[in-house]
Every structure is written in structure tokens, then in C-alpha cells.
Design a protein around this motif. Structure first.
Motif, PDB file in Angstrom:
ATOM      1  N   TYR A  16       2.559   1.683  -3.453  1.00  0.00           N
ATOM      2  CA  TYR A  16       1.590   2.180  -4.440  1.00  0.00           C
ATOM      3  C   TYR A  16       1.345   3.672  -4.236  1.00  0.00           C
ATOM      4  O   TYR A  16       1.356   4.461  -5.196  1.00  0.00           O
ATOM      5  N   GLN A  17       1.154   4.079  -2.993  1.00  0.00           N
ATOM      6  CA  GLN A  17       0.896   5.484  -2.695  1.00  0.00           C
ATOM      7  C   GLN A  17       2.082   6.356  -3.094  1.00  0.00           C
ATOM      8  O   GLN A  17       1.921   7.454  -3.643  1.00  0.00           O
ATOM      9  N   ARG A  27       4.352   5.678  -5.397  1.00  0.00           N
ATOM     10  CA  ARG A  27       4.433   5.739  -6.864  1.00  0.00           C
ATOM     11  C   ARG A  27       3.426   6.773  -7.406  1.00  0.00           C
ATOM     12  O   ARG A  27       3.738   7.568  -8.283  1.00  0.00           O
ATOM     13  N   LYS A  28       2.246   6.758  -6.825  1.00  0.00           N
ATOM     14  CA  LYS A  28       1.205   7.693  -7.257  1.00  0.00           C
ATOM     15  C   LYS A  28       1.584   9.132  -6.943  1.00  0.00           C
ATOM     16  O   LYS A  28       1.286  10.051  -7.714  1.00  0.00           O
ATOM     17  N   GLU A  52       0.834  -1.207   0.000  1.00  0.00           N
ATOM     18  CA  GLU A  52       0.000   0.000   0.000  1.00  0.00           C
ATOM     19  C   GLU A  52       0.868   1.255   0.000  1.00  0.00           C
ATOM     20  O   GLU A  52       0.598   2.221  -0.728  1.00  0.00           O
ATOM     21  N   SER A  83      -1.314  -4.382  -4.787  1.00  0.00           N
ATOM     22  CA  SER A  83      -1.633  -3.960  -3.425  1.00  0.00           C
ATOM     23  C   SER A  83      -3.056  -4.367  -3.053  1.00  0.00           C
ATOM     24  O   SER A  83      -3.304  -4.919  -1.970  1.00  0.00           O
ATOM     25  N   LEU A 112       0.937  -1.629  -9.577  1.00  0.00           N
ATOM     26  CA  LEU A 112       1.157  -1.659  -8.127  1.00  0.00           C
ATOM     27  C   LEU A 112      -0.167  -1.603  -7.378  1.00  0.00           C
ATOM     28  O   LEU A 112      -0.334  -2.251  -6.337  1.00  0.00           O
ATOM     29  N   GLN A 113      -1.100  -0.838  -7.890  1.00  0.00           N
ATOM     30  CA  GLN A 113      -2.407  -0.741  -7.254  1.00  0.00           C
ATOM     31  C   GLN A 113      -3.120  -2.089  -7.258  1.00  0.00           C
ATOM     32  O   GLN A 113      -3.693  -2.510  -6.245  1.00  0.00           O
ATOM     33  N   TYR A 123       8.372   7.728  -4.888  1.00  0.00           N
ATOM     34  CA  TYR A 123       8.774   6.322  -4.820  1.00  0.00           C
ATOM     35  C   TYR A 123      10.240   6.148  -4.404  1.00  0.00           C
ATOM     36  O   TYR A 123      10.569   5.312  -3.561  1.00  0.00           O
ATOM     37  N   VAL A 158       1.934   2.499 -11.870  1.00  0.00           N
ATOM     38  CA  VAL A 158       1.026   2.856 -10.775  1.00  0.00           C
ATOM     39  C   VAL A 158      -0.155   1.893 -10.737  1.00  0.00           C
ATOM     40  O   VAL A 158      -0.514   1.359  -9.672  1.00  0.00           O
ATOM     41  N   SER A 159      -0.746   1.631 -11.880  1.00  0.00           N
ATOM     42  CA  SER A 159      -1.924   0.758 -11.918  1.00  0.00           C
ATOM     43  C   SER A 159      -1.567  -0.676 -11.566  1.00  0.00           C
ATOM     44  O   SER A 159      -2.347  -1.376 -10.901  1.00  0.00           O
TER      45      SER A 159
END
Length: 436
Positions: free
Chosen positions: A387-388, A390-391, A384, A430, A426-427, A395, A423-424
Motif C-alpha cells: 500500500y505504501q 503504491r501511494k 502495508e 491492508s 490496497l489501503q 510499487y 491505492v484506496s
């Protein structure tokens, strides 16, 4: 909704059922903070300038400044949640140190071992009976003997007055004409190439010259071994403990192979992409080299020990260790302590915001502790956070760059896969592990 529940759970699961591992709380009570500060203040008061008179310091402020910096170290460790305060663990280590002192009839001031959450295996003596040992050290240790030699080595530094002698040497260096000329030249250079040049110059003196550092480490090994052998069940464990100090890589309990990564990074909603295994060049930013720990040193600078091969050779030469038959020492008490330190080290990665290394350690722990609820929770949290980050385009604050020269293949392969994930992607990863 499940994500919110998970994040709430991590803050409160220290109060949950006994069968799941509960990490030690990171919130220090007012009493704990006062006890730490009072102890350090008392030691600083006792370490008066009179103790350095025979060493002929030309600048008495050097001791005052050191004691001030030592207090700041502990203030910073409290601020960064780096101190690991756990009565049971502290007592275990302190008893080992006390046994060394008693068995060798040593006349030393009262001692205190502080435990740190720093994830770089290391131990350090800060003078006048104050020692810091990183709990990550115990992830690699396989016996009480190995811990005993590490403590004996640090105790030897104190008894040999290596800190005091280093302060005098630095004092002499700073008053030398060569130092003044070099400092003046470096200051001029820093105006054009940046502050990094002057910091590099000053760091050379702060960490002492390599030749003297090697000499002090060898002396501490020699005297420390004389203390260690009065308690050791197996003297060869002195060598085993020294081997554990020679690593700037993340801790590796288990070597992960490509198939481990294929399994972990492949989920029902997202198949593993073989292109993720592709390696590419290093970036300009290298977290492992730039990150400073609570002691104010970067990870590489802490490697002040001489070459491990040389230390091992000298330890073998001065004793009959190599001829001894190894004995099994893995008692239940030690194993319980080690397992606790392994899980606390995993949690330390989260506390210290080392999310990349934390996930890497989690994947190893899944092999060691399959279906462990604590490990599963930490896995979701690291993913989590990654992912956050990276967004949010942050990172690289939390993940190392690939470094082929200083990392194992297992680790840089892991980093390459992480770097490839969008990003997607990793999302999705996660979300899957948080919900399953």
C-alpha cells in the motif's frame, strides 16, 4: 495506532513467547562479521598464485581480482542483511558436507557452508572450500538425501577445479584477437545504444560459454553422484534434487486457485471484483529479470545448469537409480529443519524487500499453517508495504510484472489482481488484515 503497534512488534517479536515462530535476527554482531571476514581472508591468502602455475595463466591479476571480488561479495551480503547466520542450521548443513568428505576419504581443505537469505533456490561453490546455499532451496527439498546430492555436486566442482579452469579460459578469451575485435565493436555500439550493449557482451564471458558450462555441470553431476551414493538411502533422490533447481518462478509450496484469491481479496469492507482477474500485457519493467542478488548475478544468469531433462537422463544412464524402490526419509529432525527454512524464507522476502513475492508466499503458507501467528503478522506487513509503495509510486520496485512465458498461471493471476488494485483498495485490504 494499531499499525504503529504492528510495525513495532515485527522488530521485537524475536523476544516474544516460544509458541510463536521467532525469525533469526538480521543484525550481525561485530564478532560474527569479524569471523566471516577472517575466514574469507584466510582462504584468499591460501589460494595463492602458486596454485594456478600449472594452469598457465598469462595474466596473474585475474586471480587477484577474483579474490578481491569474492571478499566484496561477503561485504555486500553483510551490508544487505543477506547472510543467514544461525548456529543450529549451519551445523546441520555443515555436518552433511563433512559426512560426504569423511565417507569418501577426500583430501580437501577445510570447508565452510554459508547460508544466504536469497529467495532464488540455488547453491554455488566459490573455491577453496567456500560454499553458499540459499535457504529457499530447502523449501523444495524433501529429504536429507536431496541436500546431500546438492552438496556433493558443489564439492565435485571444487575437486574438479572448475573455478580455476574457468579463470584460465576467461583469461585466454580476453587475450584472443576475436575478443578484442568484438569488444572494440561493442564499445562503439554502446555509444549509440547505451551501456547495456557492452554489459551484455562482457556478461557472456563472465558467465562462460554455455557449451563449457553444460560440460562442467555434467562432470560435477557424475563425480558428485559417486560421492552421494556412498551415503544415500535412496539413490533416486539425486534426480529429485536436480528437479528442484529448474525454476525461475517464486517458490510454490501450494498451487493457488482463483477461489483462494476470491477469498483472500474479499473482505467485509470491500467485495472481490471479478474484473481484477482480467489479464493484460507485460510492462517494460520486469523486476524478476533486472533484480541482482548479493552475488552480483541476476536470477536468470544463475541458471547455468544444463537442461534438467538432460541431466536426469545422464544420471539414470550411469546407475540403476530408476530401478530402485523409493524409501521414506522424512525424519523429525529433517522436518523441523525444513519447516524452519520455510518460515525463514518468508521472512527473507521481507528483509530483501520482495513484498509482492512475499505476499504470494504468505497466501500459500496460510494453507500450510492455518492461523499461524507469525504468518498472520507477515501478511499484514507485506500488505502495508505494498500500500505504501503504491501511494509513493514505487510499487514496481517491489512487485514483478506479469510474464506469461516464465510464470505459472497461479502466480501471474496473483500479479494481475495486485496490479488492478488502486491505492484506496490496497489501503482497505491492508487495514482489514492488520486489524484482524
Amino acid at each position: 495506532m494499531k499499525k504503529i503497534v504492528l510495525l513495532l512488534f515485527i522488530h521485537f517479536f524475536i523476544f516474544s513467547a516460544a509458541q510463536k515462530y521467532n525469525p533469526v535476527d538480521t543484525v550481525y554482531t561485530v564478532l560474527q562479521q569479524k569471523q566471516i571476514k577472517d575466514f574469507v581472508a584466510e582462504k584468499s591468502a591460501n589460494m595463492s598464485l602458486l596454485n594456478f602455475t600449472s594452469l598457465k595463466l598469462s595474466n596473474k591479476k585475474i586471480v587477484k581480482n577474483f579474490l578481491s571480488e569474492r571478499r566484496k561479495i561477503f561485504d555486500e551480503m553483510i551490508k544487505q542483511n543477506t547472510l543467514f547466520i544461525d548456529e543450529e542450521s549451519e551445523r546441520y548443513i555443515q555436518n552433511l558436507l563433512n559426512e560426504i568428505i569423511i565417507k569418501n576419504n577426500l583430501d580437501v581443505p577445510s570447508t565452510k557452508v554459508f547460508l544466504s537469505r536469497e529467495t532464488q533456490p540455488n547453491a554455488i561453490s566459490l573455491g577453496s572450500g567456500i560454499f553458499i546455499v540459499n535457504i529457499s532451496m530447502f523449501c523444495k527439498i524433501n529429504s536429507d538425501d536431496e541436500i546431500t546430492f546438492i552438496l556433493s555436486h558443489e564439492l565435485a566442482h571444487q575437486i574438479l577445479k572448475h573455478l580455476e579452469k574457468s579463470l584460465v579460459r576467461n583469461d585466454n578469451l580476453q587475450n584472443s584477437e576475436l575478443y578484442k575485435v568484438n569488444l572494440k565493436t561493442t564499445k562503439k555500439k554502446s555509444q549509440t545504444v547505451g551501456i547495456g550493449a557492452i554489459l551484455e557482451f562482457l556478461q557472456h564471458y563472465q558467465y562462460d560459454d554455455k557449451k563449457n558450462s553444460r560440460s562442467q555441470e555434467i562432470q560435477a553431476d557424475s563425480l558428485g553422484f559417486s560421492y552421494f551414493k556412498t551415503l544415500a538411502r535412496d539413490r533416486s533422490n539425486a534426480i529429485e534434487s536436480v528437479k528442484k533447481l529448474d525454476s525461475i518462478n517464486p517458490i510454490e509450496l501450494i498451487k493457488l486457485e482463483e477461489d483462494h484469491y476470491r477469498k483472500f481479496f474479499s473482505t467485509p469492507n470491500q467485495k472481490f471484483n471479478e474484473d481484477w482477474l482480467e489479464l493484460y500485457g507485460n510492462g517494460d519493467y520486469n523486476y524478476s529479470k533486472s533484480k541482482q542478488n548479493a552475488l552480483g548475478f541476476d536470477a536468470d544468469s544463475l541458471r547455468t545448469h544444463p537442461e534438467i531433462i538432460e541431466r536426469i537422463r545422464l544420471l539414470k544412464d550411469k546407475s540403476d537409480i530408476s530401478l530402485q524402490k523409493k524409501t521414506s526419509q522424512e525424519n523429525k529432525h529433517f522436518l523441523n529443519f525444513k519447516n524452519k527454512m520455510i518460515k525463514e524464507t518468508l521472512y527473507a522476502h521481507y528483509v530483501l524487500k520482495e513484498y509482492g513475492r512475499g505476499l504470494y508466499f504468505t497466501l500459500q503458507m496460510e494453507q500450510k499453517y492455518p492461523n499461524d501467528e507469525f504468518v498472520i503478522i507477515m501478511r499484514g506487513l507485506f500488505l502495508e508495504k505494498l500500500y505504501q509503495a503504491r501511494k509513493d509510486h514505487t510499487y514496481k520496485r517491489f512487485v514483478d510484472d506479469v510474464d506469461y512465458n516464465h510464470q505459472t498461471k497461479s502466480y501471474y493471476q496473483f500479479l494481475a489482481i495486485l496490479d488492478h488494485l488502486s491505492v484506496s483498495e490496497l489501503q482497505k485490504l491492508s487495514s482489514y488484515y492488520i486489524n484482524n
